[in-house]
Write a protein that holds these residues in place. Sequence first.
Motif, short mmCIF file in Angstrom:
data_model
loop_
_atom_site.label_atom_id
_atom_site.label_comp_id
_atom_site.label_asym_id
_atom_site.label_seq_id
_atom_site.Cartn_x
_atom_site.Cartn_y
_atom_site.Cartn_z
N GLY A 87 0.75 -1.24 0.00
CA GLY A 87 0.00 0.00 0.00
C GLY A 87 0.78 1.29 0.00
N TYR A 88 0.00 2.34 -0.11
CA TYR A 88 0.44 3.73 -0.11
C TYR A 88 1.24 4.06 1.15
CZ TYR A 88 -0.20 8.82 -0.77
OH TYR A 88 -0.02 10.15 -0.95
N ASP A 89 0.91 3.38 2.24
CA ASP A 89 1.57 3.64 3.52
C ASP A 89 2.98 3.03 3.59
OD1 ASP A 89 0.90 0.95 3.73
OD2 ASP A 89 -0.45 1.23 5.44
N GLY A 90 3.44 2.38 2.50
CA GLY A 90 4.78 1.80 2.46
C GLY A 90 4.89 0.44 3.12
N THR A 91 3.76 -0.16 3.49
CA THR A 91 3.80 -1.44 4.18
C THR A 91 3.26 -2.56 3.30
OG1 THR A 91 1.62 -1.28 5.21
CG2 THR A 91 3.49 -0.37 6.44
N ILE A 92 3.65 -3.76 3.67
CA ILE A 92 3.11 -4.99 3.10
C ILE A 92 2.37 -5.67 4.24
CG2 ILE A 92 3.66 -7.25 2.14
CD1 ILE A 92 6.23 -5.89 1.04
N ARG A 93 1.11 -5.95 4.04
CA ARG A 93 0.30 -6.64 5.06
C ARG A 93 0.08 -8.08 4.63
NH1 ARG A 93 -0.35 -3.17 9.56
NH2 ARG A 93 -0.01 -1.11 8.68
#
Length: 151
Positions: A87-93
């Motif tokens: 995502g846009y937040d720079g994370t991989i969930r």
Amino acid sequence: HFYSGSEDNTVGVWNLKDGSLVRRMEGHTNVVISVCESPDGRIVSGSFDAAVKKWDPSTGECVGTLEGHSGYVFSVDATSSIICSGGYDGTIRVWDGTAKPQKADVGHSNKVRWVQFSREGDKLLSYSADPDDPNAGYKVGEHPEYFVWDC
């Protein structure tokens, strides 16, 4: 069938033989930017509403919403047992079938624009790039980051 995301906030289900629209799956509140089909037939979508949704392709019903990103979800992928989103937040969930993210990797310094599992499902490739900022003097993709993760 073929699946697509749309600016009308839906996931389209298309007939591959004649190209006709079979149904629209509704539930997102913003543009659907990424859709995938897992090996076991689940449909997963990611949206600018920051949510990841699981769908029953036979009924078109949303069977689960996964939340954890703080911004747009650019990319989703799934194995038979794991769902992943970037995502846009720079994370991989990463979700393992529960509604709670099991992992939030923050190795990227920019927006995660693409995630994909290896064919075997034991590795995850992710890509991020700098934002397209006219004041920065470069365009998206000039400073890419690629990571390979063990699943």
